[in-house]
Design a protein around this motif. Structure first.
Motif: not given
Length: 206
Positions: A35-58
């Motif tokens: 989980v790289s980000q959490v969104k809530s009703e107070a800050t974004d107007g809805y509840n959601a989470v951002q998930i990530g997958f897959g390796d990548i070089k910097a």
């Protein structure tokens, strides 16, 4: 609870169930997703989470995304997707979603991008019939009539014609979960999954 996990389609094989029946399955390497980000009703107007997958070089991460990952304190990933949740307070940045969370799930929906087939005619794209191939027929794989004569004097919208085929978002619903290998992050689902090998798929609890 996060109801979706990202994965990579490995390919198809077959396994035997407890009744010694052969079951065709698709092997998917799913997660772990951080989980790289959490969104809530107070800050974004809805509840959601951002998930990530897959390796990548910097060095392949652009500066805006590098700042996004640095702010969250997580490793950069190749793919990011947003998942709606019931309550944002139950999740925090850094949580990990694994295939072990799907151990008690019987059915899943798999979302992927279908294989692109380029520009195709109406027979292959829509399964339409062709004309006779012999006796001097000039109507073989041609489209034929696409409208009326005088009225409405135009081609109606939605006529099935030749065009780009494939390479679109496809959701296959209610696939049976046959087996889960938590050690190797593998999930085996019965049946076919959209897309080619190594393609990104999203597995959602049905």
């Amino acid at each position: 609870m996060i109801s979706m996990i990202l994965g990579r389609k490995i390919g198809m094989t077959q396994v035997w169930d407890e009744n010694d029946n052969v079951v065709p399955v698709t092997v998917i390497q799913a997660g772990p997703c951080t989980v790289s980000q959490v969104k809530s009703e107070a800050t974004d107007g809805y509840n959601a989470v951002q998930i990530g997958f897959g390796d990548i070089k910097a060095k392949h991460v652009n500066k805006p995304m590098a700042g996004h990952f640095a702010k969250a304190g997580v490793e950069p990933v190749r793919f990011l997707r947003e998942v709606r949740v019931a309550s944002a307070e139950e999740h925090k940045v850094g949580d990990v979603v694994t295939v072990a969370d799907f151990a008690d799930v019987a059915k899943v929906d798999v979302i992927g991008t279908s294989k692109g087939k380029g520009f195709q005619g109406r027979i292959k794209r829509w399964g339409q019939r062709r004309g006779p191939m012999t006796h001097g027929s000039h109507f073989q794989r041609h489209p034929g009539s696409i409208g009326q004569c005088a009225y409405p004097a135009r081609v109606l919208k939605g006529v099935k014609m030749a065009g780009h085929m494939g390479n679109e978002r496809v959701t296959v619903k209610n696939l049976t979960v046959v087996r889960i290998d938590a050690e190797q992050n593998l999930i085996l689902v019965k049946g076919a999954v959209p897309g080619g090998k190594n393609g990104l798929v999203a597995i959602r609890m049905a």
